[in-house]
Every structure is written in structure tokens, then in C-alpha cells.
Scaffold this motif. Sequence first.
Motif, PDB file in Angstrom:
ATOM      1  N   GLU A  55       0.835  -1.203   0.000  1.00 21.19           N
ATOM      2  CA  GLU A  55       0.000   0.000   0.000  1.00 21.19           C
ATOM      3  C   GLU A  55       0.873   1.257   0.000  1.00 21.19           C
ATOM      4  O   GLU A  55       0.590   2.218  -0.711  1.00 21.19           O
ATOM      5  CB  GLU A  55      -0.939  -0.011   1.213  1.00 21.19           C
ATOM      6  N   ARG A  56       1.930   1.208   0.782  1.00 17.84           N
ATOM      7  CA  ARG A  56       2.831   2.365   0.834  1.00 17.84           C
ATOM      8  C   ARG A  56       3.510   2.571  -0.523  1.00 17.84           C
ATOM      9  O   ARG A  56       3.656   3.698  -0.988  1.00 17.84           O
ATOM     10  CB  ARG A  56       3.862   2.145   1.949  1.00 17.84           C
ATOM     11  N   ARG A 106       2.357   1.528  -3.440  1.00 13.52           N
ATOM     12  CA  ARG A 106       1.325   1.921  -4.414  1.00 13.52           C
ATOM     13  C   ARG A 106       1.065   3.428  -4.335  1.00 13.52           C
ATOM     14  O   ARG A 106       0.955   4.109  -5.350  1.00 13.52           O
ATOM     15  CB  ARG A 106       0.030   1.150  -4.142  1.00 13.52           C
ATOM     16  N   GLN A 107       0.983   3.927  -3.112  1.00 12.40           N
ATOM     17  CA  GLN A 107       0.722   5.359  -2.941  1.00 12.40           C
ATOM     18  C   GLN A 107       1.860   6.210  -3.486  1.00 12.40           C
ATOM     19  O   GLN A 107       1.665   7.378  -3.790  1.00 12.40           O
ATOM     20  CB  GLN A 107       0.468   5.678  -1.469  1.00 12.40           C
TER      21      GLN A 107
END
Lengths: 294, 263
Positions: free
Chosen positions: B116-117, B119-120
Motif C-alpha cells: 500500500e505504501r 502503491r501510494q
Amino acid sequence: MSRRLGIFVDRKTLASAEQLTALIHCRDVAEARGLDVDFIFPVDISKIPKMDALFIRARTDPMNVTYVAAQMAAFHGIPVIDDPASIRICSDKVNMYSHLMKKDVAIPRTVFLSKNDLSVERVARLFDELGTPLIVKEPSTSFSLRVEKVNDISGFFQVARRFIRLSDWIVAQQYIESRYDWRVGVLGGNLLYACKYTIPSVTFKIQASVNGHVVYCGVESVPEHAIPPHVVRLGKEAATAVGSGLYGVDIKNNNGDAYVIEVNDNPSLESGEDGCYPDIYEQIVDHLLPGDTP
Amino acid sequence: MNHRGNVTLARASAPAAASTVQPAFPHPFPGHKGEKHLPAEVFVNAHRANGHHENGLLRDSLHVLEQDGVWHVISEDYSYKTEPYYTILSYELMGRDVRPASSTVLDAYVVPICLERARQAGIPVAEWGVSQGYVPLPSIIYGLNYFATSADFFEVRDGKKAKEVIAHVTNKGKYPFCFQKIPADAAIRSCTSIFGRTTGSCPAVAGLARKIYRVFNIPLVTLVFVRTKKGWLLSSLAPARYSRISGDERALLTAYLSRRELP
């Protein structure tokens, strides 16, 4: 459109009917305040970005799925209790005591030991520094697991060798005798509740396995006016040293001197802690999502 | 009597400026009275490791490089509650600008958070989910619990193997797990990143390694990718053992440790 509160739960760590009842009560309180409430299970983590706030009610640890939930909320700017930093600090006693130290919060004399420091000479010195008996803790202990009282060097090594398998550093701490611990609940730096955890006579911990049976502490909710002011003050100081969320601070008050034993994120709220504080959940919901008071 | 602040942080490395060191001595907690400074003891030893004379690349050895006020901690493994993790933490508590951060290494090694990190930050990542039993096929499976490590992952392409792997990584259903659904023709590839640089990888992977380093700042890490027809997707970050890196990677890492290359 109503705002949504997610309550993160893990059925694997739901241990009692009281916990379930408390969750339902929390949901009812939030709904009475006009919020839509979703129970979020680990498999529902992808729903977290759709929430307006998240309240974690499951066992926290930086290596488990609760931390994933907390970080997902934080990544998306969603208010969360417990926030990732609080989980990181409170789950690791080295990190937690370091934060308390940094803010000059009163704690028992405490030493961190690396596995490379475990020599007979160092441990002998430890008993000189901390007294006998002393307490040995594995840093990620919770519910008083992996907390042992030792009386001599041999006993220390027996415990330390076991704990070092789980962590490169362990904690040694001065033993402070007490019949009960204060538990001071703090939310956003303010007193939320207080109670006494009475230590069972057969152990020195609030929870222990004795002859194969789990022995729990007694819980007595105490009204604010009956709590020694210095205990409240210390509880707030300790909580603030960690963050601005929800914490349960354990304090030993010995001969008028108070010491913080630990700061817990995700404190237990279902064992009678709220007897004198019936609006705990209202305050938590309002803290997460202010402005929805009916 | 209250005993305030009598805590000792035993063991953390303490480099003089722009030097490589190994942690071998205790120092008091920085906030402790009268102990404001780290000891500046430095020793750069040439050790013999795996048949090679290396600049301290012994198993579990830890090195700290200071460059322009930033302290880079170099280790094989930054996992929670390890010596490198606590070294980073002690530097942070002293107010040092240390990389990687303790929060970052936790993020890096917990697969869903890592992805998630990333991807952001615009890095293409494998599609992931958390499950307690079901898994689409084919998938990559990672454990998600206190005992799991991102270094252990399992590619499952049929139901029988999936069932066995899930029983293993969940301790027979006790914990959830992370899965990444992959295309049938996908391949799993890994490489080692040293300060965001790779040796012998294609330009696409080299570019991703640089981006990943900018997000996580981990000097030594294994990058695990899913290679698909559409490109490379990050699957996980995992510890990198000195003994498993190639000769070129070892030479690059040694160049950083001896300051012939700068972070």
C-alpha cells in the motif's frame, strides 16, 4: 449521508462474552449518535478507506493484522484508535519505556540488555543496580505473559535465555511490591476512567497461570474523586508521552510514590473498568468523530 | 523515592562522522543525566567471510554510515526486535536523522503495508487481499502474524497445494494471511537492492529499485517482483543475507562501506 465508523475486530482474539457485549454496546452508542457502524474483520481490510473513522478492538502488535488495519487507516487520513505509532510504542517495552524516560515519567529502575550483554558479571551488577528480586520482561509481552520475577543470577539466565529467543533485547526492572495496580484510562490526554486491578495473592502479576489455571486480577472501578491526584497526573503524563489516543496506564502507588509499570494501547474496557464511568464509549466515539452528539 | 530515567540502552553503534563501524559497546540512554553523546569509538576491520576478505560482511554484522547528517544503518535484516531494529530506534530516540526509520522497516516487512505504501508512491504492485481460508488461483501467499517473515512466500497454482500452504502459514487457521493473485503466465523474480542500485538487472527493475529506495530507504534489501506481460509488479521486500548476494553485489556494498560510493 451518515458518517461511518468501522470497528475492527478479530474473531480469533475474541475471548469472552463480555468482550462481545462491549462491542455491541459500542456499536449501539455510535448508532445512537447517528453513525453507521461496520464491524471490520481482517478479510475486510480493503473496506477501511471507505470509513470515516476506525476503532480497533483486537489484540495489537506491529507484526499482525491489526497493525495493517491501523496503517491502512493512517495512509488514507482516517482517524484511528489505536494509531500505528501507539501500537509500535506500546507493543514494545523497550520503545515504551524509552518514550517514558524521554519525558521524565516516573518508572521503576529499568535496564535494557542485549543478548550480547548477558554475562555473569553484567547480571551480577544488575542485581546490585536494581535490587533483589528483579523483574525480567520480554519486550512484546502482554497480559503479563513473559514477565518473570527472579531472585538470583541462575534464575535470571533461565528466564533470559527463553526470552532472548524472541527478542535481541530484554528488559530488567526493579521489583515493586503492591497489592493492586491502578489502571488509569486516558483519552486524548484526559482522564477517561480509573480502576484498581487487585493482584491475586498467588502471583505478582495481574494475570497468571497457576498450577495450570489462569488466575485473573479483580477489577474495581473507582470514581475520579477517590483517585489520588498524583496517580491521575502520572497517568496523564505517561499517556501523553506515548501519544494522543486511548491508553490504559498501569501504575503502582507504593508508600506515596507512584511508578508507571506500563502504558497499554487497546486497553480492556469490558471487565468492569467502566463501572463508575458509564459514558466511556460516548467519549471515544466523539473523540474519533466529533460533532455527532444527538 | 522516585527513580526517574534510570534506563540504560545497552548496545548501539556509534560512528564518528563518515565512518563505518560495528556496534560492540554499550552506551547509556541519551536522555540519561550527563550522557548526551554517543561514544565515538570506531573500528573498521577487514574480516574474512565466506572465503573473501570483506569489509565486515559477517553474518549479523551491522554497520552505520554517516553522510551529511544522515545516519544509514546497514544490516542483513531489520526485523522487529532485532539488534538492527533497536539500533535504529535508539538513534531515533536521540533525535538523529536515521535511515531506514523504525516505522519504515516495520512497514517494509509486513506485506500489505509495504504494498500500500509503495502503491501510494506510484510503484506498480501486485493486487493483494487478506484471507482466512479462501485463495484465488494462482496466487502468492505470505504469512501475516507475529512469526511470519516476508522472506517466506509460497506460489500456489492448485487447490491441494494451496490448502497445505494455508494450513502452514495460518498455523491451522489461527491467523489470517496475505495473498496476491497472479496471472497464469506470471513469474516470480527477485533481486538485491543496495542503496537503490541493482547489479545486472534490466532497466525497468533498476528504475523500480531506485523508486523503492526513495520510499523505504533500506540500504540492503531483497526485492521480490511478479513479472507479467504488462510489466513488473512489486510483491514484497525481504531481508537480504550477505552470504546470498552475488560477487558484484558484494563489491557494490563493500564500496559503500568503505566510502568509495556514497549513499
